[in-house]
Design an enzyme around this catalytic site. Structure first.
Site, mmCIF file in Angstrom:
data_model
loop_
_atom_site.group_PDB
_atom_site.id
_atom_site.type_symbol
_atom_site.label_atom_id
_atom_site.label_comp_id
_atom_site.label_asym_id
_atom_site.label_seq_id
_atom_site.Cartn_x
_atom_site.Cartn_y
_atom_site.Cartn_z
ATOM 1 C CB CYS A 2 27.849 22.323 -48.087
ATOM 2 S SG CYS A 2 26.770 20.960 -47.698
ATOM 3 C CD1 TRP A 74 29.530 15.068 -48.894
ATOM 4 C CD2 TRP A 74 28.694 15.380 -46.842
ATOM 5 N NE1 TRP A 74 29.883 13.988 -48.124
ATOM 6 C CE2 TRP A 74 29.386 14.147 -46.871
ATOM 7 C CE3 TRP A 74 28.087 15.784 -45.650
ATOM 8 C CZ2 TRP A 74 29.491 13.324 -45.756
ATOM 9 C CZ3 TRP A 74 28.184 14.957 -44.537
ATOM 10 C CH2 TRP A 74 28.887 13.744 -44.604
ATOM 11 N N GLY A 100 25.696 23.676 -43.420
ATOM 12 C CA GLY A 100 25.462 23.470 -41.990
ATOM 13 C C GLY A 100 24.208 22.666 -41.742
ATOM 14 C CD GLU A 478 46.284 8.574 -41.015
ATOM 15 O OE1 GLU A 478 45.288 8.619 -40.289
ATOM 16 O OE2 GLU A 478 46.368 9.190 -42.089
ATOM 17 C CE LYS A 482 44.231 8.540 -44.833
ATOM 18 N NZ LYS A 482 44.573 9.532 -43.859
ATOM 19 C CG HIS A 501 44.017 -8.743 -23.872
ATOM 20 N ND1 HIS A 501 43.972 -9.447 -22.694
ATOM 21 C CD2 HIS A 501 45.274 -8.258 -23.982
ATOM 22 C CE1 HIS A 501 45.157 -9.370 -22.105
ATOM 23 N NE2 HIS A 501 45.965 -8.656 -22.873
ATOM 24 C CE LYS A 600 41.735 17.513 -47.724
ATOM 25 N NZ LYS A 600 42.435 16.342 -47.196
#
Ligand code: F6R
Length: 605
Positions: A2, A74, A100, A478, A482, A501, A600
């Protein structure tokens, strides 16, 4: 996530508000809106499409005004539909935008219903608008101060009232809010970036602050209601428009910017000097006996990688925790531990809360590794190291990650030196290697055509497994993150030794297994893991250093990295994984820079 923009001026400010929203678009949103004070109260336009659509609406309207607020939303409470888009009104008198989450909104809603307020949205925000309306007695500033005492949770708000032209009131608690100072006009935003072009003078509000913007000034009260004087900061030419240049997406551009970003991040000093981390670093570093690293997502993975460096080079015990877990668990604080928060944005709610939690437990020494010098995290830590990645627009973090790794390697080497674990020869060797990194990265980026060929295969898969060992295990994590976030392919990462395992059960021809295979001490072990996959018909996609002797074979696809880069190898090995995710997502036609459901900067819990 937001975004808020507000303005009070003697001119029509709608274009300023829309431009502000445009600058915040890259953070991710699913609806947007703007409200201005008209003759009969607030009027608004809202859209569940892009800011460009909102712009078209305000032109058509036309919507004009000298006092206004705007928002990109958002969705958290309630679907991204027009009724839930901000600005939210109360009785056509109060207009409000909110970033928030209000945790006690259900009890407040019941209380307000009892007072006759009717709710038309599913948002938690609507309770704030009605609450302010219910306590308004002729002064919006006072009403906001009174209303927020009843809110639990995190918020940054901007509010207008029908009876108060030329006034915007803002308040913050747990979400950032900044005042922009102009001449005869003043602004408010959740990020200074939104106001680039309108002003270069900013006040970064502190937790609990309430502000009132008028034409000729700004009044601020702290959480106790006392008048507060806050520092005015000059932030020059803050974030001019970022061009895409020859690239298809910002993510691709940012991957290719990494050699430059790393060059700018490597300290210019001739040695690993504590001063790199700020004035008090020598004293602070001398007092610590361990590190506690707190971060989220990609930044957490850079912390995990750093643990290997910190323990092997600096011999300092290091704990790495996901910020959102740390803040809520009972931990055993060690006041001699240096708390390191890692964040691209410096505004991530969970990391900020974890930092505060650590401080409340008695942790004295804190360090931020961050890409935004004016961010809350940098302001709230004793020490800082700024990465110079430049603005990262793509939601999937790339250059922020590799520059964080550079920063953390410098930290490990600096602590190693201070603790007597770094010879002069090692120091100059590491510095030389750091300075050569951009050139080495360019050679890795030249592998793009080979990776594009693999991405065609990947784009037809629904699952993928990533393997790494030692300090390349976080790189595998990572790589998997992605791939999942931008291509929507389910991906998991394991330390390769864990394969038998459990995850080996997943291996079939349909499951590509991406393996990070540097020529390090664990290579022979990793080769055994590769055989375990091959024996089960799995398709291996291996990023191997030039001298690993792993060659293409049936079910074994190999891309050769140009050279083995020793301890800094993770910084090179992550790059082909970024490219693989990027090109796979392009082949699947997803919205690479703005993947679904993601934002973001995660400024809510
Ligand atoms: C993934 C990604 C996120 C962020 C995370 C923390 O590509 O970008 O996982 O790393 O939200 O954000 P910062 O670093 O701003 O605290």
């Amino acid at each position: 996530m937001c975004g808020i923009v507000g303005a009070v001026a003697q001119r029509n400010i709608v274009s300023v508000l829309i431009e502000g929203l445009r600058r915040l678009e890259y953070r991710g949103y699913d609806s947007c809106g703007v409200a201005v004070l008209g003759e009969n109260g607030p009027v608004r336009a809202r859209s569940v499409a892009r800011v460009a659509d909102l712009d078209a609406q305000v032109h058509e309207g036309p919507l004009k005004g000298r006092t206004g607020i705007a928002h990109t939303r958002w969705a958290t409470h309630g679907a991204p539909v027009t009724d839930n888009a901000h600005p939210i009104f109360s009785k056509d008198t109060v207009a409000l935008v909110h970033n928030g989450i209000i945790e006690n909104y259900e009890s407040l809603r019941e209380m307000l219903r009892g007072k006759g307020y009717r709710f038309v949205s599913q948002t938690d925000t609507e309770v704030i608008a009605h609450l302010i309306h219910s306590v308004y007695r002729g002064d919006l500033f006072t009403a906001v101060r009174e209303a927020i005492t009843q809110l639990h949770g995190a918020y940054a708000i901007a509010v207008l009232h029908k009876d108060q032209p030329n006034t915007v009131v803002g308040a913050r608690q747990g979400s950032p809010l900044v005042v922009g100072l102009g001449d005869g006009e003043n602004f408010l935003a959740s990020d200074a970036l939104a106001l680039a072009g309108s002003t270069e003078r900013f006040i970064f509000l502190e937790e609990g602050d309430v502000c009132e913007l008028s034409l000729d000034g700004v009044r601020i009260a702290d959480r106790d209601g006392n008048d507060a004087q806050r520092e005015v900061r000059q932030v020059a030419a803050y974030g001019g428009a970022v061009e895409l240049g020859p690239y298809r997406h910002f993510m691709q551009k940012e991957i290719f910017e990494q050699p430059r970003a790393i060059t700018d991040t490597i300290p210019q000093t001739e040695s690993f000097d504590t001063s790199i981390f700020g004035e008090g670093a020598a004293d602070a570093f001398a007092q610590i006996d361990s590190l506690l690293i707190l971060a989220c997502g990609t930044s957490y993975y850079s912390g995990l990688t750093a643990k290997y460096w910190l323990e092997s080079i600096a011999k300092i015990p290091t704990q790495v925790e996901i910020a959102s877990e740390y803040r809520y668990r009972e931990s055993v604080p060690n006041p001699k531990s240096l708390v390191v928060v890692i964040s691209q944005s410096g505004e991530t709610a969970d990391t900020l809360a974890a930092l505060k939690h650590a401080q409340s437990l008695g942790h004295k020494h804190t360090l931020a590794v961050c890409n935004v010098g004016t961010s809350a995290m940098v302001r709230q830590t004793e020490l800082s190291f700024l990465t110079h990645a430049g603005r990262e627009i793509g939601v999937a973090s790339t250059k922020a990650f590799t520059t964080q790794l550079v920063a953390l390697f410098v930290l490990a080497a600096t602590l190693a030196k201070l603790r007597g674990h770094l010879s002069d020869e090692q120091e100059s060797g590491y510095l030389k290697q750091l300075r050569h990194l951009p050139a080495a990265l360019n050679s890795v980026l030249a592998l793009e055509p080979q990776i594009i060929a693999w991405s065609e295969e990947f784009s037809r898969k629904e699952h993928a497994l990533f393997l790494g060992r030692g300090m390349h295990y976080p790189i595998a994590l990572e790589g998997a993150l992605k791939l999942k976030e931008i291509s929507y392919i389910h991906a998991e990462a394991y330390p390769a030794g864990e394969l038998k395992h459990g995850p080996l059960a997943l291996v079939t021809e349909a499951m590509p297994v991406v393996t990070v295979a540097p020529n390090d001490a664990l290579l022979e072990k990793l080769k055994s893991n590769i055989q375990e996959v091959r024996a089960r018909g799995g398709q291996l996609y291996v990023f191997a250093d030039a001298d690993t002797k792993i060659v293409n074979d049936e079910g074994l696809h190999v891309i050769r990295m140009p050279e083995h880069y020793g301890l800094l190898s993770p910084i090179l090995h992550v790059v082909p994984l970024q490219l693989l995710a990027y090109h796979t997502a392009c082949a699947r036609g997803t919205d690479v820079d703005k993947p679904r459901n993601l934002a973001k900067s995660v400024t809510v819990e």
